[in-house]
Design a protein around this motif. Structure first.
Motif, PDB file in Angstrom:
ATOM      1  N   GLU A   1      47.566  35.415  47.455  1.00  0.00           N
ATOM      2  CA  GLU A   1      47.560  35.163  46.008  1.00  0.00           C
ATOM      3  C   GLU A   1      46.137  35.098  45.486  1.00  0.00           C
ATOM      4  OE1 GLU A   1      51.727  32.716  45.333  1.00  0.00           O
ATOM      5  OE2 GLU A   1      49.901  31.572  45.721  1.00  0.00           O
ATOM      6  N   ASP A   2      45.268  34.468  46.270  1.00  0.00           N
ATOM      7  CA  ASP A   2      43.872  34.357  45.861  1.00  0.00           C
ATOM      8  C   ASP A   2      43.248  35.743  45.710  1.00  0.00           C
ATOM      9  OD1 ASP A   2      41.496  32.693  45.382  1.00  0.00           O
ATOM     10  OD2 ASP A   2      40.757  33.587  47.236  1.00  0.00           O
ATOM     11  N   LYS A   3      43.417  36.574  46.724  1.00  0.00           N
ATOM     12  CA  LYS A   3      42.847  37.924  46.712  1.00  0.00           C
ATOM     13  C   LYS A   3      43.391  38.740  45.538  1.00  0.00           C
ATOM     14  CE  LYS A   3      41.741  40.913  50.550  1.00  0.00           C
ATOM     15  NZ  LYS A   3      40.284  40.808  50.628  1.00  0.00           N
ATOM     16  N   ILE A   4      44.698  38.632  45.338  1.00  0.00           N
ATOM     17  CA  ILE A   4      45.357  39.432  44.303  1.00  0.00           C
ATOM     18  C   ILE A   4      44.922  38.985  42.908  1.00  0.00           C
ATOM     19  CG2 ILE A   4      47.624  39.811  43.227  1.00  0.00           C
ATOM     20  CD1 ILE A   4      48.720  39.947  46.186  1.00  0.00           C
ATOM     21  N   PHE A   5      44.969  37.690  42.661  1.00  0.00           N
ATOM     22  CA  PHE A   5      44.635  37.228  41.304  1.00  0.00           C
ATOM     23  C   PHE A   5      43.140  37.327  41.018  1.00  0.00           C
ATOM     24  CE2 PHE A   5      48.896  35.219  41.323  1.00  0.00           C
ATOM     25  CZ  PHE A   5      49.352  35.817  40.165  1.00  0.00           C
ATOM     26  N   ARG A   6      42.313  37.114  42.043  1.00  0.00           N
ATOM     27  CA  ARG A   6      40.874  37.321  41.820  1.00  0.00           C
ATOM     28  C   ARG A   6      40.611  38.765  41.412  1.00  0.00           C
ATOM     29  NH1 ARG A   6      36.512  34.148  44.575  1.00  0.00           N
ATOM     30  NH2 ARG A   6      37.413  32.121  44.975  1.00  0.00           N
ATOM     31  N   SER A   7      41.268  39.704  42.092  1.00  0.00           N
ATOM     32  CA  SER A   7      41.081  41.116  41.760  1.00  0.00           C
ATOM     33  C   SER A   7      41.519  41.380  40.322  1.00  0.00           C
ATOM     34  CB  SER A   7      41.898  41.991  42.715  1.00  0.00           C
ATOM     35  OG  SER A   7      41.514  41.746  44.050  1.00  0.00           O
ATOM     36  N   PHE A   8      42.659  40.830  39.967  1.00  0.00           N
ATOM     37  CA  PHE A   8      43.187  40.980  38.604  1.00  0.00           C
ATOM     38  C   PHE A   8      42.188  40.375  37.606  1.00  0.00           C
ATOM     39  CE2 PHE A   8      47.323  40.275  35.941  1.00  0.00           C
ATOM     40  CZ  PHE A   8      47.131  41.493  35.315  1.00  0.00           C
ATOM     41  N   GLY A   9      41.660  39.202  37.964  1.00  0.00           N
ATOM     42  CA  GLY A   9      40.679  38.524  37.107  1.00  0.00           C
ATOM     43  C   GLY A   9      39.410  39.346  36.919  1.00  0.00           C
ATOM     44  N   VAL A  10      38.941  39.953  37.986  1.00  0.00           N
ATOM     45  CA  VAL A  10      37.735  40.788  37.885  1.00  0.00           C
ATOM     46  C   VAL A  10      38.022  41.976  36.971  1.00  0.00           C
ATOM     47  CG1 VAL A  10      36.272  42.404  39.169  1.00  0.00           C
ATOM     48  CG2 VAL A  10      36.679  40.099  40.066  1.00  0.00           C
TER      49      VAL A  10
ATOM     50  N   GLN B   1      34.171  52.428  43.117  1.00  0.00           N
ATOM     51  CA  GLN B   1      34.546  51.894  44.426  1.00  0.00           C
ATOM     52  C   GLN B   1      35.176  50.497  44.296  1.00  0.00           C
ATOM     53  OE1 GLN B   1      34.649  53.364  47.331  1.00  0.00           O
ATOM     54  NE2 GLN B   1      35.410  51.485  48.294  1.00  0.00           N
ATOM     55  N   GLU B   2      34.504  49.613  43.564  1.00  0.00           N
ATOM     56  CA  GLU B   2      35.047  48.259  43.397  1.00  0.00           C
ATOM     57  C   GLU B   2      36.368  48.305  42.629  1.00  0.00           C
ATOM     58  OE1 GLU B   2      32.689  45.428  41.191  1.00  0.00           O
ATOM     59  OE2 GLU B   2      33.970  43.747  41.785  1.00  0.00           O
ATOM     60  N   THR B   3      36.426  49.151  41.606  1.00  0.00           N
ATOM     61  CA  THR B   3      37.654  49.260  40.809  1.00  0.00           C
ATOM     62  C   THR B   3      38.850  49.596  41.687  1.00  0.00           C
ATOM     63  OG1 THR B   3      36.384  50.053  38.913  1.00  0.00           O
ATOM     64  CG2 THR B   3      38.752  50.458  38.880  1.00  0.00           C
ATOM     65  N   VAL B   4      38.647  50.598  42.542  1.00  0.00           N
ATOM     66  CA  VAL B   4      39.740  51.082  43.377  1.00  0.00           C
ATOM     67  C   VAL B   4      40.212  49.973  44.335  1.00  0.00           C
ATOM     68  CG1 VAL B   4      40.170  52.692  45.264  1.00  0.00           C
ATOM     69  CG2 VAL B   4      39.206  53.522  43.129  1.00  0.00           C
ATOM     70  N   GLU B   5      39.269  49.208  44.867  1.00  0.00           N
ATOM     71  CA  GLU B   5      39.642  48.089  45.747  1.00  0.00           C
ATOM     72  C   GLU B   5      40.451  47.029  44.983  1.00  0.00           C
ATOM     73  OE1 GLU B   5      35.985  46.614  47.451  1.00  0.00           O
ATOM     74  OE2 GLU B   5      35.546  48.576  48.341  1.00  0.00           O
ATOM     75  N   MET B   6      40.007  46.729  43.769  1.00  0.00           N
ATOM     76  CA  MET B   6      40.683  45.702  42.966  1.00  0.00           C
ATOM     77  C   MET B   6      42.063  46.198  42.515  1.00  0.00           C
ATOM     78  SD  MET B   6      38.329  43.216  42.683  1.00  0.00           S
ATOM     79  CE  MET B   6      37.567  43.580  44.238  1.00  0.00           C
ATOM     80  N   LEU B   7      42.130  47.474  42.110  1.00  0.00           N
ATOM     81  CA  LEU B   7      43.422  48.038  41.686  1.00  0.00           C
ATOM     82  C   LEU B   7      44.421  47.996  42.832  1.00  0.00           C
ATOM     83  CD1 LEU B   7      42.346  51.193  39.598  1.00  0.00           C
ATOM     84  CD2 LEU B   7      43.462  49.126  38.710  1.00  0.00           C
ATOM     85  N   SER B   8      43.927  48.267  44.040  1.00  0.00           N
ATOM     86  CA  SER B   8      44.811  48.247  45.209  1.00  0.00           C
ATOM     87  C   SER B   8      45.440  46.864  45.378  1.00  0.00           C
ATOM     88  CB  SER B   8      44.020  48.626  46.463  1.00  0.00           C
ATOM     89  OG  SER B   8      44.792  48.390  47.617  1.00  0.00           O
ATOM     90  N   MET B   9      44.629  45.826  45.216  1.00  0.00           N
ATOM     91  CA  MET B   9      45.142  44.455  45.358  1.00  0.00           C
ATOM     92  C   MET B   9      46.141  44.126  44.246  1.00  0.00           C
ATOM     93  SD  MET B   9      44.252  42.923  48.063  1.00  0.00           S
ATOM     94  CE  MET B   9      44.330  44.512  48.892  1.00  0.00           C
ATOM     95  N   VAL B  10      45.850  44.579  43.033  1.00  0.00           N
ATOM     96  CA  VAL B  10      46.769  44.304  41.920  1.00  0.00           C
ATOM     97  C   VAL B  10      48.091  45.042  42.133  1.00  0.00           C
ATOM     98  CG1 VAL B  10      47.137  44.615  39.440  1.00  0.00           C
ATOM     99  CG2 VAL B  10      44.941  43.764  40.275  1.00  0.00           C
TER     100      VAL B  10
END
Lengths: 361, 361
Positions: free
Chosen positions: B275-284, B294-303
Motif C-alpha cells: 500500500e505504501d509503494k502504491i499510494f506513494r507512487s500515486f502521490g508522486v 523513466q520515473e513516470t513509468v515506474e510510478m504508473l506501474s505501481m498505480v
C-alpha cells in the motif's frame, strides 16, 4: 491512592493530545521563518545544595518549598504538576517531545517535578540541574514579550522564595557558565532555503564566531533536522538581560534576511524545481502508508516552506508545526494507548499524517 | 499540393490525441495482468525483390500495388494512409510511440508507408523488412480472436495480391527466421509482483528455454520498463498458426499464474509495504512538477498494480494504460505543438499527468 493519581494523569495526557502548545500556532512576528522564541531562567534557593549535591531529604524539601510558593501565585493557577518519578518512560519521553522538559530531567528522578501552564507557554522544571528552570515560549520572533513574562514570573517567585544571588556574580547556578543573568534566550528558525542553497554552514559558522550556539529542533545535542536551527546566547554573564536579548534579536534578523534572500533567489531562478520538491513532499505525506520520523520531518519542512511561499494554499501552518511534535515516538504511543515497535510506529505515523492532511484514507 | 497534405495530416495527428488505441482500454481476458495481445504476419509479393534489395522504382511500384489492393477491401475503409517520407521526425517518433510502426520503418523511407485503422487495432507497414507487415492488436489475453482478424485480412489481401509462398517453406520472408507461417504472436504482460519478489528473471529464463522471446514495453531491443514484458514465439516454421498460438497461450497462462501467486503472497505477507509503494507512487504522479519518463513509468506501474489489487478504487485502468503512451517525448511535443527540450518535457509531462489524474493544479 496510586490508582487515583494514575487516573487523573491519564486524563491529563489525553487532554494534551487535543491541545497544541501556543508556540506551535505559527503566528507572530516573522512566523514564516521563526517557529518560536524561548526564554529560560535558572534559579536556586539560597543556602540549599544544588540538586547534584543534595541528598534525598533535601531534594524533597526543596520541591515542597517551591511547590508551596507556586501554589499561592496566580500565574500558576490551572497548571499541571507532575512528579517525574511517578511517570512511566513513555510519559517522560512525551513531555520531552513537547519541549516541556529536558532529557536530563527524565533520569535520577528523586525530588524532580515539572509544572506547566495549560497552553504550555510556561514550564518549570524543579530539581533539574538547578532548583528551578523557568521556561517561557511563544510563537514567532518575540523575545521581548517572552522575557517580560519570564521576568514577572521570576518577580512573583522571588517574593516567596530566597534566590541565591551574589552582587558580584549575579544569580548562582550549578554550572558556572550560567551565572550572571542565568538567562538563555533562544529562537527556533526554519532555514530550508539556506540549506538548499548550501549557505547554512557559512551562516552557522558566523553565528558561532559571535558566541551564539546553534542546535537542532529536538534540543541540546541533537542534529538539525527538518531544516530547523535553534540559536541562543552562549554567555549570560557581563550583560543585562535586555542587552542579551537585543544582541540575539540583531543576529536573528540578519539570519532571517539571508533566508528571505535565499528563498527569493530560489523562486526567481528555479521555481519549477521548488514547486516539484514542495508538492512531491506534500504528495508523499498525504499518501505514504509507512514513513520514518526522519523522512517525515524532511517532507514537513518542504510543505512548511510551500505554505510560507504561498505555493501551497489553504493549509494552516499550525497543522504542520503540530505534526513536527505529534509524529514523535512517545506521542504516537500515547495516541495509540500502547507501546509500539518501530515498524508499527512508521505505519501509525503515516496514518496520523494522512488524517491530519486530509490525504488518502 | 504539399501544404494541402500537411493540413490533412495535422488534423489527423490532432485526432490521435483524443483517441486511444483499443488495445489500451484495459479490458478483455486477464486484463489485470495482460495489457494486450498482438499477431503480426509478414507477407511478400511474388517475383518482387525484398525491400532491402529493391530499387526505388520497384519500391514505388510495390507500394502502389499494395495500396491499390487495400483500397478495394472493406476492412481498410476509414483507415489512415501515410507515406513515411512525408513525415517529420516527431511524427515518425509519434507513430513508433503508439506501437503502430517499428524504428526500422522510420529510416530509409523510400516507398515506405503505414496504414492503420481508426481504433489502431490494425496497422500495416508497407516496405519495412518485408513488403507487408500486418499487425493486429487487442486488449487483454485474446490471441485467438486477434489471429482470426489477422487471418481474414490476410485472406482478403491474398485474393487481390499474389504472395510469395513455397509448399516446402511456407511464406517466404526477407529474414529466414520468419519463414513458415511468418507469424509472430506476442502478449504484453505486466509483472510487477514477480519483479518485486525477484522471481522475474527465473521466469524469463524458463520462457527463453522454451524458445520464446521476451522484450520491453517499447519494442524490440528495449529494456523492460514499468515491469512490462512482451513474450512472443521465436520460431514460426514447422507448426501451424493454431499450434503456435496454443503454445503461447499455454506459456502465458503459466506466467499469469505465477504473477497472481506473487501478488497474493505480497498481499498476505506485506500489505502495508505494498500500500505504501502504491499510494506513494500515486502521490508522486498527482503532485510532481518535474518528472522523467523513466520515473513516470515506474510510478504508473505501481498505480496499475494498485488498481488491479483494488487498493486504488475509482480509477480506470485505461487512463493509466493511456498515460504509458502519452508521456513519451513525441506525444508531449505533438500535444504542445512544438519541439521541447528534455527539461521542458519533464515539466509538461508532470502537468499532463496531474491533469489526467485529477492531481494538484
Amino acid at each position: 491512592m496510586k490508582s487515583k493519581r494514575k487516573t487523573v494523569k491519564k486524563m491529563e495526557f489525553n487532554d494534551f493530545m487535543n491541545n497544541k502548545g501556543e508556540w506551535l500556532k505559527g503566528t507572530g512576528s516573522h512566523s514564516n521563518i521563526v517557529m518560536s522564541s524561548r526564554i529560560r531562567l535558572a534559579r536556586n534557593l539560597m543556602l540549599k545544595p544544588f540538586p547534584n549535591k543534595a541528598r534525598k531529604k533535601e531534594l524533597t524539601d526543596i520541591l515542597t518549598e517551591i511547590h508551596g510558593a507556586m501554589d499561592s501565585i496566580e500565574l500558576f493557577k490551572g497548571s499541571t504538576f507532575l512528579k517525574i518519578g511517578e511517570l512511566d518512560n513513555i510519559e517522560k519521553q512525551f513531555l520531552i517531545e513537547r519541549h516541556l522538559m529536558s532529557h536530563d530531567h527524565a533520569v535520577n528522578t528523586e525530588g524532580k517535578a515539572l509544572v506547566f501552564s495549560k497552553e504550555e507557554g510556561l514550564a518549570v522544571m524543579i530539581n533539574e540541574e538547578d532548583h528551578l528552570r523557568i521556561q517561557v515560549m511563544q510563537s514567532g520572533l518575540n523575545l521581548n514579550d517572552t522575557w517580560e513574562v519570564a521576568n514577572s514570573i521570576d518577580d512573583e517567585l522571588s517574593s516567596k522564595l530566597d534566590f541565591a544571588y551574589s552582587s558580584k556574580w549575579g544569580y548562582l547556578t550549578a554550572c558556572p557558565t550560567n551565572t550572571g543573568t542565568a538567562m538563555r534566550g533562544s529562537v527556533m528558525l526554519h532555514l530550508p532555503a539556506l540549506v538548499m542553497t548550501k549557505q547554512v554552514n557559512k551562516v552557522l559558522a558566523a553565528v558561532s564566531k559571535l558566541n551564539f550556539a546553534s542546535r537542532g529542533f529536538y534540543g541540546e545535542g541533537t542534529q538539525a533536522s527538518g531544516n530547523f536551527y535553534q540559536i541562543s546566547n552562549q554567555v549570560s554573564l557581563g550583560h543585562s538581560e535586555q542587552e542579551i536579548i537585543q544582541n540575539i534579536n540583531g543576529l536573528i534578523r540578519q539570519v532571517i534576511d539571508q533566508e528571505e534572500q535565499a528563498r527569493q533567489a530560489l523562486l526567481v531562478q528555479n521555481r519549477p524545481m521548488l514547486e516539484d520538491k514542495i508538492f512531491r513532499s506534500f504528495g508523499v505525506l498525504k499518501n505514504a502508508h509507512i514513513i520514518s520520523s526522519q523522512e517525515t520531518v524532511e517532507m514537513l519542512s518542504m510543505v512548511r516552506l510551500g505554505i510560507d511561499l504561498e505555493i501551497i494554499k489553504d493549509l494552516d501552518r499550525g497543522i504542520i508545526n503540530e505534526l513536527f511534535i505529534m509524529i514523535q515516538p512517545a506521542h504516537l504511543q500515547k495516541i495509540e494507548g500502547k507501546k509500539l515497535l518501530v515498524a508499527d510506529r512508521d505505519i501509525k505515523r503515516a496514518k496520523l499524517i494522512r488524517e491530519k492532511l486530509g490525504g488518502e484514507k
